[in-house]
Design a protein around this motif. Structure first.
Motif, PDB file in Angstrom:
ATOM      1  N   LYS A  69       1.307  16.892  19.248  1.00  0.00           N
ATOM      2  CA  LYS A  69       2.435  16.259  18.562  1.00  0.00           C
ATOM      3  C   LYS A  69       1.912  15.484  17.363  1.00  0.00           C
ATOM      4  CE  LYS A  69       4.386  15.464  23.148  1.00  0.00           C
ATOM      5  NZ  LYS A  69       4.677  14.396  24.135  1.00  0.00           N
ATOM      6  N   GLU A  70       2.569  15.669  16.225  1.00  0.00           N
ATOM      7  CA  GLU A  70       2.082  15.016  15.011  1.00  0.00           C
ATOM      8  C   GLU A  70       3.237  14.709  14.066  1.00  0.00           C
ATOM      9  OE1 GLU A  70      -1.872  15.976  12.859  1.00  0.00           O
ATOM     10  OE2 GLU A  70      -0.332  17.088  11.750  1.00  0.00           O
ATOM     11  N   GLN A  71       3.193  13.530  13.497  1.00  0.00           N
ATOM     12  CA  GLN A  71       4.131  13.136  12.456  1.00  0.00           C
ATOM     13  C   GLN A  71       3.319  12.682  11.256  1.00  0.00           C
ATOM     14  OE1 GLN A  71       6.601  10.590  15.492  1.00  0.00           O
ATOM     15  NE2 GLN A  71       7.600  10.519  13.522  1.00  0.00           N
ATOM     16  N   ILE A  72       3.693  13.161  10.077  1.00  0.00           N
ATOM     17  CA  ILE A  72       3.015  12.756   8.848  1.00  0.00           C
ATOM     18  C   ILE A  72       4.074  12.414   7.814  1.00  0.00           C
ATOM     19  CG2 ILE A  72       1.381  13.402   7.050  1.00  0.00           C
ATOM     20  CD1 ILE A  72       0.181  15.430   8.919  1.00  0.00           C
ATOM     21  N   SER A  73       3.888  11.300   7.146  1.00  0.00           N
ATOM     22  CA  SER A  73       4.846  10.866   6.136  1.00  0.00           C
ATOM     23  C   SER A  73       4.114  10.045   5.086  1.00  0.00           C
ATOM     24  CB  SER A  73       5.964  10.046   6.778  1.00  0.00           C
ATOM     25  OG  SER A  73       6.805   9.480   5.783  1.00  0.00           O
ATOM     26  N   ASN A  74       4.743   9.897   3.916  1.00  0.00           N
ATOM     27  CA  ASN A  74       4.121   9.079   2.870  1.00  0.00           C
ATOM     28  C   ASN A  74       4.571   7.620   2.936  1.00  0.00           C
ATOM     29  OD1 ASN A  74       6.727   9.338   2.013  1.00  0.00           O
ATOM     30  ND2 ASN A  74       6.259  10.125  -0.019  1.00  0.00           N
ATOM     31  N   SER A  75       5.255   7.230   3.998  1.00  0.00           N
ATOM     32  CA  SER A  75       5.646   5.836   4.160  1.00  0.00           C
ATOM     33  C   SER A  75       4.552   5.079   4.912  1.00  0.00           C
ATOM     34  CB  SER A  75       6.970   5.737   4.921  1.00  0.00           C
ATOM     35  OG  SER A  75       6.850   6.312   6.208  1.00  0.00           O
ATOM     36  N   THR A  76       4.374   3.823   4.550  1.00  0.00           N
ATOM     37  CA  THR A  76       3.345   2.998   5.183  1.00  0.00           C
ATOM     38  C   THR A  76       3.896   1.597   5.417  1.00  0.00           C
ATOM     39  OG1 THR A  76       2.441   2.148   3.103  1.00  0.00           O
ATOM     40  CG2 THR A  76       1.538   4.224   3.914  1.00  0.00           C
ATOM     41  N   PRO A  77       3.307   0.855   6.344  1.00  0.00           N
ATOM     42  CA  PRO A  77       3.662  -0.552   6.473  1.00  0.00           C
ATOM     43  C   PRO A  77       3.045  -1.361   5.325  1.00  0.00           C
ATOM     44  CG  PRO A  77       1.965   0.018   8.052  1.00  0.00           C
ATOM     45  CD  PRO A  77       2.365   1.295   7.385  1.00  0.00           C
ATOM     46  N   GLY A  78       3.604  -2.530   5.062  1.00  0.00           N
ATOM     47  CA  GLY A  78       3.156  -3.360   3.955  1.00  0.00           C
ATOM     48  C   GLY A  78       1.689  -3.730   3.969  1.00  0.00           C
ATOM     49  N   PRO A  79       1.084  -4.041   5.125  1.00  0.00           N
ATOM     50  CA  PRO A  79      -0.315  -4.474   5.134  1.00  0.00           C
ATOM     51  C   PRO A  79      -1.314  -3.458   4.592  1.00  0.00           C
ATOM     52  CG  PRO A  79       0.761  -5.107   7.170  1.00  0.00           C
ATOM     53  CD  PRO A  79       1.720  -4.218   6.440  1.00  0.00           C
ATOM     54  N   VAL A  80      -0.954  -2.171   4.545  1.00  0.00           N
ATOM     55  CA  VAL A  80      -1.905  -1.167   4.055  1.00  0.00           C
ATOM     56  C   VAL A  80      -2.331  -1.488   2.622  1.00  0.00           C
ATOM     57  CG1 VAL A  80      -2.166   1.262   3.396  1.00  0.00           C
ATOM     58  CG2 VAL A  80      -1.163   0.676   5.598  1.00  0.00           C
ATOM     59  N   GLY A  81      -1.353  -1.831   1.781  1.00  0.00           N
ATOM     60  CA  GLY A  81      -1.694  -2.210   0.416  1.00  0.00           C
ATOM     61  C   GLY A  81      -2.472  -3.509   0.366  1.00  0.00           C
ATOM     62  N   PHE A  82      -2.199  -4.387   1.321  1.00  0.00           N
ATOM     63  CA  PHE A  82      -2.905  -5.675   1.403  1.00  0.00           C
ATOM     64  C   PHE A  82      -4.367  -5.450   1.795  1.00  0.00           C
ATOM     65  CE2 PHE A  82      -4.060  -9.518   3.887  1.00  0.00           C
ATOM     66  CZ  PHE A  82      -3.936 -10.457   2.875  1.00  0.00           C
ATOM     67  N   TYR A  83      -4.615  -4.536   2.736  1.00  0.00           N
ATOM     68  CA  TYR A  83      -5.989  -4.243   3.163  1.00  0.00           C
ATOM     69  C   TYR A  83      -6.821  -3.679   2.011  1.00  0.00           C
ATOM     70  CZ  TYR A  83      -3.916  -4.404   7.873  1.00  0.00           C
ATOM     71  OH  TYR A  83      -3.246  -4.778   9.013  1.00  0.00           O
ATOM     72  N   ALA A  84      -6.167  -2.933   1.097  1.00  0.00           N
ATOM     73  CA  ALA A  84      -6.892  -2.266   0.009  1.00  0.00           C
ATOM     74  C   ALA A  84      -7.630  -3.251  -0.891  1.00  0.00           C
ATOM     75  CB  ALA A  84      -5.911  -1.436  -0.824  1.00  0.00           C
ATOM     76  N   LYS A  85      -7.166  -4.510  -0.923  1.00  0.00           N
ATOM     77  CA  LYS A  85      -7.796  -5.507  -1.795  1.00  0.00           C
ATOM     78  C   LYS A  85      -9.228  -5.807  -1.382  1.00  0.00           C
ATOM     79  CE  LYS A  85      -3.342  -7.725  -2.738  1.00  0.00           C
ATOM     80  NZ  LYS A  85      -2.540  -8.975  -2.613  1.00  0.00           N
ATOM     81  N   ASP A  86      -9.555  -5.550  -0.127  1.00  0.00           N
ATOM     82  CA  ASP A  86     -10.888  -5.877   0.390  1.00  0.00           C
ATOM     83  C   ASP A  86     -11.811  -4.665   0.470  1.00  0.00           C
ATOM     84  OD1 ASP A  86     -10.107  -8.566   0.765  1.00  0.00           O
ATOM     85  OD2 ASP A  86      -9.215  -8.067   2.711  1.00  0.00           O
ATOM     86  N   VAL A  87     -11.374  -3.528  -0.084  1.00  0.00           N
ATOM     87  CA  VAL A  87     -12.193  -2.312  -0.021  1.00  0.00           C
ATOM     88  C   VAL A  87     -12.905  -2.111  -1.357  1.00  0.00           C
ATOM     89  CG1 VAL A  87     -12.193   0.180   0.376  1.00  0.00           C
ATOM     90  CG2 VAL A  87     -10.567  -1.282   1.610  1.00  0.00           C
ATOM     91  N   PRO A  88     -14.245  -2.155  -1.388  1.00  0.00           N
ATOM     92  CA  PRO A  88     -14.990  -2.038  -2.660  1.00  0.00           C
ATOM     93  C   PRO A  88     -14.714  -0.740  -3.419  1.00  0.00           C
ATOM     94  CG  PRO A  88     -16.430  -2.782  -0.882  1.00  0.00           C
ATOM     95  CD  PRO A  88     -15.137  -2.383  -0.241  1.00  0.00           C
ATOM     96  N   ALA A  89     -14.445   0.350  -2.686  1.00  0.00           N
ATOM     97  CA  ALA A  89     -14.239   1.643  -3.344  1.00  0.00           C
ATOM     98  C   ALA A  89     -12.898   1.723  -4.073  1.00  0.00           C
ATOM     99  CB  ALA A  89     -14.315   2.768  -2.319  1.00  0.00           C
TER     100      ALA A  89
END
Length: 790
Positions: A69-89
């Motif tokens: 069973k698999e679901q894939i979508s381009n929607s994300t929760p808000g924290p995903v963009g928040f986590y990106a601030k701490d990723v060097p890449a």
């Protein structure tokens, strides 16, 4: 010397007017159709490539997976963009949240605009994407919660072309200061908005409204998949490593209690490739590109077929030229000049076809393409077509004809092997291509018909929806009473299921007893009243509807898919679950219904009544539809609002959802028909040439008593045999291509032998009419004229 070749070539073209016309018509139509396809394909693959750093931009997709069973979508929760601030890449990120029912107005003018594309975005939006800013009152836009940036078109609408900077507009009743004007987002952009509001305002509203349980900010809320998140990676960054950091941060925030992960999708892929990997749009672009090449091949094949078929007619001409001193090289270039001249004329005619049809083409395709002669791809295509035509339809016949031995040719004999095998192979190729296109056209039409007639799991007939204004929603009990007493209204519902054709409100904030520790589920959720399920004609497989009483606040209705993915065992009714920390009981299970595009499988869905939204559903009848609309409008307007009355029938929403697929199907039908026409044109010319070369034989047979049907059989049997071979070859190929296309639909029609029989029969009928016409003409020629020596 070149001028002499062209002059002689022009004389030869005029001498054989019928064959010249066939060649020019076939080539010009093929080139014109290929040019039109080129513009369409170029527009489709150019989406989002205007951004300066498009190669480094990725869209974040969420993946929920458990076993198969698999679901894939381009929607994300808000924290995903928040986590990106701490990723060097990751160089930078941006989150976008779409406003479903945004209403913009001007307080002093009372002008109200609905149906606008509105979004909230992080302040990095305009530095992240390459949308030009035309005017700005500050260097950094979207940094304050009370400002807005609007498109040039919206500025024209709101402020009548006057300066908008520093002026105020209202989103609902909330004032925002206009601080920037951006150029209208291009047609070939996947991101298109009329107004961008600051994410800070959405974050503030979320917190002030109590957040989502223990999550009080959008940077913490892991339950609502409400955002589209884009990442711009550093030039040397590895996408896999970048997303691994975000996955680790998410798993840590979930304390390991999740089966949701995230992956990156290239910005340039999102128009043609869905997050779940569905490539139906890309497949159609590839198919159109193949059709363009086939059209050029078919046009060129017509030319080479006629050239080789008329070899003996030209052999005597070539022999006389050789006798008077022409070299093989001169003869070769003479035939090359004729081909080049034919192609140039055909190209000019093709440009005329394109110019005359481009406006209608834009209308059919739903695009705003411009026929630009400075388009490099256009000249690459024309150059390629010329090269293809020269290679296929000039070199072989030129070498063959220029190598005839004069004495043998003047006696009516060719010293070279018969070219009929080569010509027959080309005819087979043409008709294999045509039959494949015919069958694929039938399959596309059948699939589109299947979609239009597909049982979605609910009834859309004579149902229209209205977004209630604030006054009507606050008095929904009074509104309901007025609706109930009107005879033109069969049923009504006030709910939060704002778009049953494409519903995207989902959450993972769901729990139930015995849920595995590392198991999470992303479900669609919608608020409904007791009338919604009966109005839509949904069926229960177990349990029943809510009652419209206060106890409904702890009642849940789920679909079959959700019951299975929760691992529930029958009886489902009575199972305990909670949504957003609100405990309750499953009171009913509805039969699965489609609340998304038919290219997607049915996902889990839960209905509840804990919160409400103001989408009004009205079911009426064909005779009373207008009366029902007027009644709802009267009720709506009795509550003063700047929001105008607007309604949408569900049937029209369904048509709008598949409008692009229907347009693409229509374009394919048109170009397939063109290919079939050009093939038939070539067959017509070959049949005419065959009749001409056998004119004496036909005359003798008629003298000996042969009938017209026998003459027709004589001329047609060769072509019919080739067509039967083509049908046998094209059958398996058609099945393969059709099946590959259909795999992109979760719900698809079946492939049966009837389609292939119909396709073959159509090809036989077209060939029969084409060959039969020329055969009957030849059979009716006066015997004396047939036997007269030249």
């Amino acid at each position: 010397m070149i001028f002499k070749y062209i002059k002689t070539g022009w004389r030869n073209l005029k001498k054989s007017k019928f064959y010249t016309a066939i060649n020019i018509l076939g080539l010009s139509i093929s080139i014109a159709a290929a040019i039109l396809i080129l513009f369409w394909v170029q527009d489709e693959i150019s989406y989002d490539r205007f951004h300066q750093d498009y190669k480094r931009i990725y869209n974040v997709h969420h993946i929920w997976k458990d076993g198969d069973k698999e679901q894939i979508s381009n929607s994300t929760p808000g924290p995903v963009g928040f986590y990106a601030k701490d990723v060097p890449a990751i160089e930078t990120s941006v989150r976008i949240a779409t406003e479903d029912y945004g209403i913009i107005s001007l307080k002093e003018q009372k002008d109200v605009y609905t149906g606008l594309a509105i979004a909230y975005a992080d302040s990095s939006f305009f530095k992240f994407f390459s949308f030009p800013i035309l005017q700005s009152s500050k260097p950094n836009l979207l940094t304050n919660i009370d400002e807005v940036t609007i498109s040039e078109t919206l500025r024209q609408k709101l402020f009548n072309g006057q300066d908008a900077l520093g002026k105020t507009l209202l989103l609902g009743k909330i004032p925002f200061l206009v601080t920037g004007i951006f150029a209208d987002m291009p047609q070939h952009s996947s991101i298109k908005y009329d107004a961008i509001f600051p994410m800070g305002y959405l974050a503030k509203s979320f917190t002030e409204n109590g957040g989502n349980g223990a999550w009080k900010t959008i940077d913490e809320d892991l339950g609502n998949y409400y955002f589209s998140t884009y990442l711009k990676l550093n030039p040397a960054a590895d996408p896999e490593q970048a997303i691994a950091h975000i996955n680790n941060a998410y798993i840590k925030a979930r304390k390991g209690d999740t089966k949701t992960t995230f992956q990156l999708g290239s910005l340039t892929d999102q128009h043609l490739i869905a997050p779940d990997g569905n490539k139906s749009a890309l497949r159609m672009v590839q198919i159109f590109g193949i059709v363009a090449l086939l059209l050029l091949f078919i046009g060129a094949i017509n030319y080479v077929n006629l050239s080789t078929a008329r070899a003996m007619d030209r052999a005597k001409e070539v022999s006389i030229r050789k006798i008077v001193g022409a070299s093989r090289k001169q003869l070769f270039f003479q035939f090359m000049a004729e081909t080049f001249l034919t192609f140039i004329i055909a190209t000019f005619v093709a440009a005329l076809w394109v110019g005359l049809s481009f406006s209608a083409y834009n209308s059919i395709s739903g695009k705003s393409m411009v026929f630009n002669l400075y388009n490099p791809a256009l000249w690459i295509l024309i150059g390629s077509a010329l090269l293809l035509t020269v290679l296929l339809s000039s070199i072989y016949p030129s070498i063959q004809l220029s190598s005839f031995k004069p004495i043998a040719a003047l006696k009516g004999k060719s010293s070279k092997p018969n070219n009929s095998i080569f010509r027959k192979a080309l005819v087979v190729f043409q008709y294999v291509t045509s039959i494949i296109l015919i069958i694929c056209t039938l399959v596309i039409q059948k699939q589109m018909k299947f979609i239009r007639e597909f049982n979605l799991g609910y009834d859309t007939s004579y149902i229209f929806t209205v977004k209630l204004n604030e006054g009507a929603f606050e008095n929904k009990s009074t509104v309901a009473a007025k609706l109930a007493e009107d005879p033109s209204i069969v049923s009504y519902s006030i709910n939060g299921f704002y778009d049953p054709m494409s519903y995207g409100n989902s959450t993972s904030d769901i729990d139930w007893p015995n849920r595995p520790k590392d198991y999470s589920l992303i479900v669609g959720r919608a608020t409904i009243d007791k009338n919604f399920i009966p109005l839509m004609g949904m069926k229960f497989v177990e349990g029943g509807n809510i009652k419209g009483v206060p106890a409904d606040s702890s009642s849940y209705i789920i679909n079959e898919t959700m019951a299975k993915q929760m691992g529930l065992k029958q009886p489902y009714v009575g199972a305990q679950m909670s949504l957003h920390d609100v405990p309750g009981t499953v009171v009913g299970v509805v039969k699965d219904f489609n609340f998304n595009n038919l290219k997607k499988p049915i996902g889990p869905m839960v209905f509840w009544t804990h919160s409400f939204a103001g989408t009004l559903y009205i079911k009426t009848t064909a005779l009373n539809a207008q009366k029902a609309i007027e009644k709802v409008k009267t009720i709506y307007n009795s509550y003063p609002s700047e929001q105008p009355f607007e309604y949408t029938f569900l049937d029209s929403k369904f048509d709008q959802m598949y409008k692009s697929d229907l347009r693409t199907g229509l374009l394919f039908n048109i170009f397939a028909s063109i290919a079939i026409f050009v093939s038939s044109l070539g067959l017509l010319a070959l049949a005419a040439n065959s009749a001409q070369t056998k004119v004496k034989e036909i005359g003798i047979r008629k003298v000996l008593g042969a009938t017209i049907p026998q003459i027709v059989q004589l001329l047609g049997k060769e072509f019919v045999g080739l067509l039967v071979i083509s049908i046998l070859i094209s059958g398996p190929l058609s099945w393969y291509f059709s099946n590959e296309w259909l795999t992109n639909f979760s719900f698809r029609t079946d492939l049966n032998i009837g389609l292939f029989l119909i396709g073959g029969s159509i090809a036989l009928l077209l060939a029969g009419l084409t060959i039969g016409y020329q055969a009957i003409r030849a059979a009716k020629v006066n015997v004396i004229d047939s036997l007269r020596d030249e």
